[in-house]
Scaffold this motif. Structure first.
Motif, mmCIF file in Angstrom:
data_model
loop_
_atom_site.group_PDB
_atom_site.id
_atom_site.type_symbol
_atom_site.label_atom_id
_atom_site.label_comp_id
_atom_site.label_asym_id
_atom_site.label_seq_id
_atom_site.Cartn_x
_atom_site.Cartn_y
_atom_site.Cartn_z
ATOM 1 N N LEU A 1 4.855 8.231 17.624
ATOM 2 C CA LEU A 1 5.143 7.097 18.506
ATOM 3 C C LEU A 1 6.034 6.088 17.800
ATOM 4 C CD1 LEU A 1 1.546 6.435 19.898
ATOM 5 C CD2 LEU A 1 3.414 7.590 21.095
ATOM 6 N N MET A 2 7.064 5.610 18.487
ATOM 7 C CA MET A 2 7.888 4.545 17.932
ATOM 8 C C MET A 2 7.425 3.172 18.424
ATOM 9 S SD MET A 2 10.021 5.569 15.741
ATOM 10 C CE MET A 2 9.850 7.214 15.082
ATOM 11 N N LYS A 3 6.554 3.166 19.402
ATOM 12 C CA LYS A 3 5.966 1.932 19.898
ATOM 13 C C LYS A 3 4.467 2.018 19.678
ATOM 14 C CE LYS A 3 5.434 -1.986 22.060
ATOM 15 N NZ LYS A 3 5.741 -3.255 21.350
ATOM 16 N N VAL A 4 3.983 1.240 18.728
ATOM 17 C CA VAL A 4 2.568 1.231 18.359
ATOM 18 C C VAL A 4 1.944 -0.059 18.882
ATOM 19 C CG1 VAL A 4 0.946 1.239 16.413
ATOM 20 C CG2 VAL A 4 3.026 2.630 16.321
ATOM 21 N N PHE A 5 0.688 0.032 19.279
ATOM 22 C CA PHE A 5 -0.066 -1.124 19.764
ATOM 23 C C PHE A 5 0.189 -2.323 18.854
ATOM 24 C CE2 PHE A 5 -4.379 -3.285 19.927
ATOM 25 C CZ PHE A 5 -4.160 -3.881 21.162
ATOM 26 N N ASP A 6 0.647 -3.430 19.425
ATOM 27 C CA ASP A 6 1.102 -4.581 18.643
ATOM 28 C C ASP A 6 0.058 -5.093 17.666
ATOM 29 O OD1 ASP A 6 3.600 -4.569 19.760
ATOM 30 O OD2 ASP A 6 3.155 -6.080 21.287
ATOM 31 N N GLU A 7 -1.207 -5.144 18.096
ATOM 32 C CA GLU A 7 -2.254 -5.677 17.230
ATOM 33 C C GLU A 7 -2.451 -4.816 15.987
ATOM 34 O OE1 GLU A 7 -4.241 -8.533 17.372
ATOM 35 O OE2 GLU A 7 -2.634 -9.070 18.737
ATOM 36 N N ASP A 8 -2.119 -3.531 16.079
ATOM 37 C CA ASP A 8 -2.171 -2.655 14.902
ATOM 38 C C ASP A 8 -0.873 -2.754 14.106
ATOM 39 O OD1 ASP A 8 -4.685 -1.817 15.639
ATOM 40 O OD2 ASP A 8 -4.000 0.043 16.567
ATOM 41 N N ALA A 9 0.254 -2.723 14.818
ATOM 42 C CA ALA A 9 1.559 -2.673 14.146
ATOM 43 C C ALA A 9 1.819 -3.883 13.274
ATOM 44 C CB ALA A 9 2.668 -2.527 15.189
ATOM 45 N N ASN A 10 1.437 -5.081 13.755
ATOM 46 C CA ASN A 10 1.776 -6.266 12.964
ATOM 47 C C ASN A 10 0.849 -6.491 11.777
ATOM 48 O OD1 ASN A 10 -0.528 -7.466 14.082
ATOM 49 N ND2 ASN A 10 0.637 -8.545 15.660
ATOM 50 N N ARG A 11 -0.144 -5.612 11.604
ATOM 51 C CA ARG A 11 -0.988 -5.672 10.413
ATOM 52 C C ARG A 11 -0.547 -4.653 9.370
ATOM 53 N NH1 ARG A 11 -4.288 -7.549 14.449
ATOM 54 N NH2 ARG A 11 -5.893 -9.064 13.859
ATOM 55 N N CYS A 12 0.441 -3.843 9.719
ATOM 56 C CA CYS A 12 0.865 -2.761 8.838
ATOM 57 C C CYS A 12 2.360 -2.843 8.562
ATOM 58 C CB CYS A 12 0.550 -1.397 9.473
ATOM 59 S SG CYS A 12 -1.197 -1.115 9.794
ATOM 60 N N LEU A 13 2.795 -2.064 7.584
ATOM 61 C CA LEU A 13 4.219 -1.891 7.318
ATOM 62 C C LEU A 13 4.656 -0.597 7.985
ATOM 63 C CD1 LEU A 13 4.286 -2.804 3.520
ATOM 64 C CD2 LEU A 13 4.996 -4.243 5.433
ATOM 65 N N LEU A 14 5.689 -0.661 8.802
ATOM 66 C CA LEU A 14 6.181 0.513 9.526
ATOM 67 C C LEU A 14 7.282 1.188 8.722
ATOM 68 C CD1 LEU A 14 6.361 -0.997 13.135
ATOM 69 C CD2 LEU A 14 4.497 0.300 12.084
ATOM 70 N N LEU A 15 7.013 2.406 8.300
ATOM 71 C CA LEU A 15 7.980 3.212 7.560
ATOM 72 C C LEU A 15 8.347 4.424 8.407
ATOM 73 C CD1 LEU A 15 6.200 3.164 4.079
ATOM 74 C CD2 LEU A 15 7.919 1.572 4.929
ATOM 75 N N THR A 16 9.545 4.953 8.216
ATOM 76 C CA THR A 16 9.990 6.101 9.004
ATOM 77 C C THR A 16 10.486 7.219 8.098
ATOM 78 O OG1 THR A 16 12.198 5.112 9.230
ATOM 79 C CG2 THR A 16 10.637 4.719 11.011
ATOM 80 N N THR A 17 10.325 8.444 8.570
ATOM 81 C CA THR A 17 10.846 9.596 7.849
ATOM 82 C C THR A 17 12.351 9.736 8.099
ATOM 83 O OG1 THR A 17 10.212 10.984 9.730
ATOM 84 C CG2 THR A 17 8.686 10.886 7.870
#
Length: 335
Positions: free
Chosen positions: A110-126
């Motif tokens: 998924l490129m769109k993750v639940f905001d409450e989870d996403a803003n607590r993490c660092l988003l890295l991509t392959t």
């Protein structure tokens, strides 16, 4: 860790987990809503929790299921009041406490993750580019031909020894320049409230790893230095561009360039039309389009209706995924 199917997300996360001593890692391919609460007390303290593939369902039920993770990541502990039935007596309420903190990693297409989870993490991509695929296949071919796995075991053993040594020589870290960094930090987006602790955390991690090269204060705390911020700024450039600068992943930026090449600037297209040109999986195409729309780089001209696909409009130009770093330059923080 985000990326198309088969791009190596799980492989990367598993190899990173291998660098941690077994006693510091909790591997769980799936986590139920209450799983973390009922582990033996202390099981999560200073653990790297390695989860499997994130559920593709993003709804209220899924948000509730990840609530414990959000609480643990944010506050460093879990607390829950539970009513327990005692035989022959009235129910009794007990308080379950599970101390942390934890590090947490999971993978998703998924490129769109639940905001409450996403803003607590660092988003890295392959890296989905053909040149990276060639590197992987070439390395695999060499390994199958020679039977040599290199010096992976020696490297892993060295990391295990280093991490255990850090645990023995644990000391608090202080960031003397934190106030200057806060003053120079971008205050324009509310996401900065969670981004700033990410940056400070990376600075502190660098100082801890380099503690033998760092000064100490009168209480024995390790003092973070300019080199720690410079390293943190470099490593966090990509994730912070997405959190603070409205940027997109490298894969989405490259896909946008290809769209512009196929259809032209400010042209309209559908995802079905894009699939005729793109070699990546359908799920990746849909995810990239969604990411570009969320970032305001691609406009929805017409919503899908029945069998009629949605139409999108391209911008006049592409976007540089390696654009300016949104974090304050080191010379501003240390002037």
């Amino acid at each position: 860790l985000q990326g198309p199917s088969s791009s190596g997300k799980s492989f990367v996360l598993d190899r990173v987990a291998d660098l941690f001593p077994p006693e510091a890692v909790l591997r769980a391919t799936a986590l139920t809503t209450n799983a973390l609460y009922y582990l033996p007390p202390g099981s999560l303290r200073h653990r790297f929790v390695v989860a499997g593939e994130r559920s593709r369902i993003e709804d209220d039920e899924r948000a509730e299921a990840t609530k414990a993770l959000r609480e643990m990541i944010s506050s460093g502990k879990l607390t829950k009041a539970v009513a327990v039935a005692r035989q022959g007596s009235e129910p009794e309420t007990i308080l379950i406490e599970q101390p942390g903190p934890i590090a947490y990693g999971e993978t998703t297409t998924l490129m769109k993750v639940f905001d409450e989870d996403a803003n607590r993490c660092l988003l890295l991509t392959t890296d989905e580019r053909p040149v990276q695929t060639k590197r992987i296949i070439t390395t695999l071919g060499r390994r199958y031909a020679t039977g040599c796995k290199g010096d992976a075991e020696r490297i892993i053993a060295k990391h295990h020894a280093m991490q255990r040594l850090l645990a023995v020589e644990a000391a608090p870290v202080r960031v003397p320049f934190a106030e200057r960094l806060a003053e120079a930090f971008d205050h324009g987006r509310v996401e900065a409230r969670r981004a700033f602790p990410h940056v400070i955390g990376m600075v502190m991690a660098s100082a801890l790893l380099h503690q033998r090269q760092r000064q100490r204060d009168a209480d024995g705390a390790i003092l973070a230095a300019a080199d720690d911020y410079q390293l943190a700024r470099h490593l966090l450039a990509g994730p912070m561009r997405r959190s603070l600068g409205g940027g997109v992943s490298g894969g989405a930026a490259r896909f946008l360039d290809r769209l512009l090449g196929w259809f032209g600037p400010e042209a309209e297209f559908t995802r079905q039309e894009a699939r005729k040109h793109e070699t990546a999986a359908q799920s990746a195409i849909y995810a990239w389009v969604g990411e570009l729309v969320a970032a305001g780089l691609v406009e929805v001209v017409e919503e899908a209706r029945g069998r009629q696909p949605a139409k999108y409009r391209l911008p006049a130009t592409g976007v540089d995924a390696e654009s300016a770093n949104p974090l304050p330059p080191i010379e501003i923080v240390f002037r």
